[in-house]
Design a protein around this motif. Structure first.
Motif, PDB file in Angstrom:
ATOM      1  N   ARG A  11       6.917 -19.285  15.176  1.00  0.00           N
ATOM      2  CA  ARG A  11       6.432 -20.542  15.745  1.00  0.00           C
ATOM      3  C   ARG A  11       5.718 -21.298  14.629  1.00  0.00           C
ATOM      4  NH1 ARG A  11       2.849 -20.597  21.241  1.00  0.00           N
ATOM      5  NH2 ARG A  11       2.796 -22.827  21.531  1.00  0.00           N
ATOM      6  N   VAL A  12       6.018 -22.588  14.503  1.00  0.00           N
ATOM      7  CA  VAL A  12       5.362 -23.440  13.517  1.00  0.00           C
ATOM      8  C   VAL A  12       4.849 -24.665  14.248  1.00  0.00           C
ATOM      9  CG1 VAL A  12       5.638 -24.784  11.402  1.00  0.00           C
ATOM     10  CG2 VAL A  12       6.922 -22.655  11.696  1.00  0.00           C
ATOM     11  N   GLN A  13       3.576 -24.983  14.040  1.00  0.00           N
ATOM     12  CA  GLN A  13       2.999 -26.159  14.684  1.00  0.00           C
ATOM     13  C   GLN A  13       2.103 -26.877  13.689  1.00  0.00           C
ATOM     14  OE1 GLN A  13       1.643 -25.635  18.671  1.00  0.00           O
ATOM     15  NE2 GLN A  13       0.220 -27.340  18.556  1.00  0.00           N
ATOM     16  N   THR A  14       2.218 -28.202  13.668  1.00  0.00           N
ATOM     17  CA  THR A  14       1.358 -29.028  12.832  1.00  0.00           C
ATOM     18  C   THR A  14       0.120 -29.392  13.630  1.00  0.00           C
ATOM     19  OG1 THR A  14       3.289 -29.902  11.675  1.00  0.00           O
ATOM     20  CG2 THR A  14       1.239 -31.147  11.467  1.00  0.00           C
ATOM     21  N   THR A  44      -0.706 -20.380   6.787  1.00  0.00           N
ATOM     22  CA  THR A  44      -0.983 -21.797   7.009  1.00  0.00           C
ATOM     23  C   THR A  44      -0.566 -22.557   5.760  1.00  0.00           C
ATOM     24  OG1 THR A  44      -3.246 -21.587   6.178  1.00  0.00           O
ATOM     25  CG2 THR A  44      -2.941 -21.378   8.557  1.00  0.00           C
ATOM     26  N   HIS A  45      -0.250 -23.805   5.943  1.00  0.00           N
ATOM     27  CA  HIS A  45       0.178 -24.647   4.825  1.00  0.00           C
ATOM     28  C   HIS A  45      -0.496 -26.001   4.983  1.00  0.00           C
ATOM     29  CE1 HIS A  45       2.998 -27.543   2.888  1.00  0.00           C
ATOM     30  NE2 HIS A  45       2.880 -26.664   1.920  1.00  0.00           N
ATOM     31  N   LEU A  47      -0.973 -29.830   4.515  1.00  0.00           N
ATOM     32  CA  LEU A  47      -0.166 -31.008   4.201  1.00  0.00           C
ATOM     33  C   LEU A  47      -1.082 -31.992   3.481  1.00  0.00           C
ATOM     34  CD1 LEU A  47       1.683 -31.363   7.623  1.00  0.00           C
ATOM     35  CD2 LEU A  47       2.494 -30.258   5.545  1.00  0.00           C
ATOM     36  N   LYS A  52      -3.709 -32.583   7.755  1.00  0.00           N
ATOM     37  CA  LYS A  52      -3.012 -31.741   8.721  1.00  0.00           C
ATOM     38  C   LYS A  52      -2.686 -30.404   8.073  1.00  0.00           C
ATOM     39  CE  LYS A  52      -0.628 -35.584  10.972  1.00  0.00           C
ATOM     40  NZ  LYS A  52       0.691 -36.110  11.369  1.00  0.00           N
ATOM     41  N   ILE A  53      -2.462 -29.405   8.925  1.00  0.00           N
ATOM     42  CA  ILE A  53      -1.973 -28.122   8.438  1.00  0.00           C
ATOM     43  C   ILE A  53      -0.831 -27.649   9.327  1.00  0.00           C
ATOM     44  CG2 ILE A  53      -4.156 -27.367   7.415  1.00  0.00           C
ATOM     45  CD1 ILE A  53      -4.593 -25.593   9.860  1.00  0.00           C
ATOM     46  N   ASN A  54       0.093 -26.927   8.730  1.00  0.00           N
ATOM     47  CA  ASN A  54       1.117 -26.222   9.495  1.00  0.00           C
ATOM     48  C   ASN A  54       0.604 -24.811   9.714  1.00  0.00           C
ATOM     49  OD1 ASN A  54       3.049 -28.234   9.720  1.00  0.00           O
ATOM     50  ND2 ASN A  54       4.061 -27.674   7.819  1.00  0.00           N
ATOM     51  N   ILE A  56       1.756 -21.115  10.959  1.00  0.00           N
ATOM     52  CA  ILE A  56       2.966 -20.333  11.152  1.00  0.00           C
ATOM     53  C   ILE A  56       2.572 -18.997  11.773  1.00  0.00           C
ATOM     54  CG2 ILE A  56       4.961 -19.270  10.008  1.00  0.00           C
ATOM     55  CD1 ILE A  56       3.650 -21.647   7.810  1.00  0.00           C
TER      56      ILE A  56
END
Length: 73
Positions: A11-14, A44-45, A47, A52-54, A56
């Motif tokens: 699951r990936v959510q921004t 986490t990533h 942006l 914002k962060i993604n 995962i």
């Protein structure tokens, strides 16, 4: 008897917004909800320049989740 290969779903959510960033209380609420559903955050990533962060996450793929995913909406 051979060990079965574990299968995962992801699951990936921004999260966040340009002006408000990622409020800690909203992130904590989201992560607690995911935890109750069996999700484990693996990465986490950030942006850059978007506040914002993604997020995962993964959880074991079970017969019931596989069936839910294959059913048309």
């Amino acid at each position: 008897m051979a060990d079965e290969i574990k299968q995962w779903e992801y699951r990936v959510q921004t999260v966040g917004g340009f002006f408000k960033g990622v409020p800690a209380d909203e992130l904590e609420t989201l992560l607690n909800e995911w935890g109750e559903e069996g999700w484990e955050v693996v990465s986490t990533h950030i942006l850059e320049n978007a506040n914002k962060i993604n997020v995962i996450a993964k959880r074991p793929l079970t017969r019931s989740t596989r069936r839910e995913r294959s059913m048309p909406s």
